[in-house]
Design a protein around this motif. Sequence first.
Motif, mmCIF file in Angstrom:
data_model
loop_
_atom_site.group_PDB
_atom_site.id
_atom_site.type_symbol
_atom_site.label_atom_id
_atom_site.label_comp_id
_atom_site.label_asym_id
_atom_site.label_seq_id
_atom_site.Cartn_x
_atom_site.Cartn_y
_atom_site.Cartn_z
ATOM 1 N N THR A 55 48.480 0.624 58.993
ATOM 2 C CA THR A 55 48.078 0.057 60.206
ATOM 3 C C THR A 55 48.072 -1.411 59.921
ATOM 4 O OG1 THR A 55 45.615 0.022 59.663
ATOM 5 C CG2 THR A 55 46.325 1.969 60.709
ATOM 6 N N MET A 56 48.393 -2.050 61.005
ATOM 7 C CA MET A 56 48.309 -3.368 61.227
ATOM 8 C C MET A 56 46.730 -3.905 60.775
ATOM 9 S SD MET A 56 51.267 -4.545 62.400
ATOM 10 C CE MET A 56 50.944 -6.175 63.056
ATOM 11 N N GLN A 57 46.817 -5.229 60.067
ATOM 12 C CA GLN A 57 45.539 -5.990 59.789
ATOM 13 C C GLN A 57 45.204 -6.874 60.833
ATOM 14 O OE1 GLN A 57 47.933 -5.433 56.764
ATOM 15 N NE2 GLN A 57 46.840 -3.601 57.077
ATOM 16 N N PHE A 60 45.585 -6.192 67.986
ATOM 17 C CA PHE A 60 46.699 -5.851 68.894
ATOM 18 C C PHE A 60 46.652 -7.022 70.060
ATOM 19 C CE2 PHE A 60 43.876 -3.462 71.763
ATOM 20 C CZ PHE A 60 44.224 -3.714 72.951
ATOM 21 N N ASP A 63 49.265 -10.162 69.511
ATOM 22 C CA ASP A 63 50.519 -9.991 69.764
ATOM 23 C C ASP A 63 51.283 -11.249 69.973
ATOM 24 O OD1 ASP A 63 50.318 -10.713 72.324
ATOM 25 O OD2 ASP A 63 50.375 -8.484 73.154
ATOM 26 N N PHE A 96 43.737 -1.755 66.196
ATOM 27 C CA PHE A 96 44.680 -1.982 65.185
ATOM 28 C C PHE A 96 45.735 -0.705 65.012
ATOM 29 C CE2 PHE A 96 40.537 -3.837 63.678
ATOM 30 C CZ PHE A 96 41.072 -5.109 63.564
ATOM 31 N N SER A 98 49.214 1.402 64.601
ATOM 32 C CA SER A 98 50.024 1.611 63.235
ATOM 33 C C SER A 98 51.039 0.599 63.146
ATOM 34 C CB SER A 98 50.545 2.933 63.338
ATOM 35 O OG SER A 98 51.625 3.199 64.091
ATOM 36 N N ARG A 99 51.701 0.385 61.976
ATOM 37 C CA ARG A 99 52.571 -0.496 61.663
ATOM 38 C C ARG A 99 54.060 -0.024 62.301
ATOM 39 N NH1 ARG A 99 52.668 -2.090 55.870
ATOM 40 N NH2 ARG A 99 50.557 -2.653 56.299
ATOM 41 N N PHE A 102 53.486 -0.826 66.044
ATOM 42 C CA PHE A 102 53.735 -2.275 66.465
ATOM 43 C C PHE A 102 55.351 -2.749 66.044
ATOM 44 C CE2 PHE A 102 53.198 -6.761 66.302
ATOM 45 C CZ PHE A 102 52.001 -6.949 67.153
ATOM 46 N N HIS A 103 56.017 -2.351 65.205
ATOM 47 C CA HIS A 103 57.169 -2.348 65.040
ATOM 48 C C HIS A 103 58.113 -2.060 65.976
ATOM 49 C CE1 HIS A 103 61.365 -2.653 63.173
ATOM 50 N NE2 HIS A 103 60.877 -3.499 62.445
#
Length: 425
Positions: A55-57, A60, A63, A96, A98-99, A102-103
């Motif tokens: 997940t992102m640290q 969101f 952004d 947060f 998931s990576r 977000f990608h």
Amino acid sequence: MATPVHDVVGIGFGPSNLALAVALEEEFGTGVDAVFFEKQPAFGWHRGMLLEGATMQVNFLKDLVTLRDPTSRYSFISYLHAHGRLADFINHKTMFPSRLEFHDYLEWVAAAFSGAVRYGSEVVAVRPRDARALEVVVRRDDELHTCLTRNLVIGAGLEPVLPDGVRQGERVWHTEDLLPRLETLPPEPRRLVVVGAGQSAAEAVAHLHGRYPSTEVCALFARYGYSPADDSSFANRIFDPEAVDHYFQAPDEVKRMLFGYSRNTNYSVVDLDLIDELYRRAYAEKVAGAERLRILNVSRLVDVDAGRDGVRLKVEFMPTGEVTDLEADALICATGYRERNPLDLLGEAGEHCRTGPDGRLLVDRDYRLVTGPDCSWSVYLQGATEHTHGITSSLLSMVAVRTGEIVASIAAHTTGPATRVAQEA
């Protein structure tokens, strides 16, 4: 024919210059001529670490746009709405994503600016054409091309770091290449070693341990254990926009103090949930009498002998000096990144940029390099400004605000279409 002069040329097209492209469009509309050069063949951000479950640290709401303009159509919320997942994400009850998700958001925004990006293009030289414009030399398909610009924005990202004396090879990698490199391994490696004590290291250990159910995974680091990241509410104020003002204005000794205090928010630290998960796995294996996850703490690499099919390591347990020999299928280095020196890229243009007594570039509050009085062209940095702007220099946390400040500065310093549009708006 005269070579046209771009209002803005961006070097790199990661999240920082992607956010800049958005800010330029939202400030100037179609009245600004901006082009970005990116070495990669397509948009990508840490693709080698897009691990399942990671997940992102970063919240969101931090952004590409929201802290600058919450109404922007390029926000993460707008992305969710466009993909029919807004209600589902709200029900997920997390700040947060998931990576991977977000990608996908970043790719969604990047697709809207495909016409402004030249992928597969590397800037190899920058030099002054005259007092008003910079000449940018670009290599593409083994050919050199030249363009001119009034404003250059360097967002070339960070440079991966390997341990001293270690060279990258077929079985020695940095985590930035983790996923594609794993495809070159045997289906079930015997042993894998991950060196490093930060978030990427812990994520790599967890991923390898889960992906290869019979492989021994060794986590090697100099600390006694992984250190938790301080993401508490007060500590996170170091990522507030006004904190950059405080840092920039502070005397050098205060800058050093503030940076030292805030290191545990970002450097060589791990999310506590992940630390607990790795400890749970290690303890469960100890109970079962089959320890496949080995924590080689308070230890360091003293020798690496890499071959085509594997790597031989000497690992020293520092309290006693005892050295252990290990044979592994691969050594994965999660040993972080460093800022790229802009002077390496600026070449002749760098001779017009001023430096301080420490030899580092002088940077104004608007991220603009300090140049001689005879230069009306501008160079802006997205990254390589930790010494002047603090820990958020290259982090996603400040990208929306930072690019807004750069665009405002471009409007203030540029004579031509960008300034005209700003005045008409």
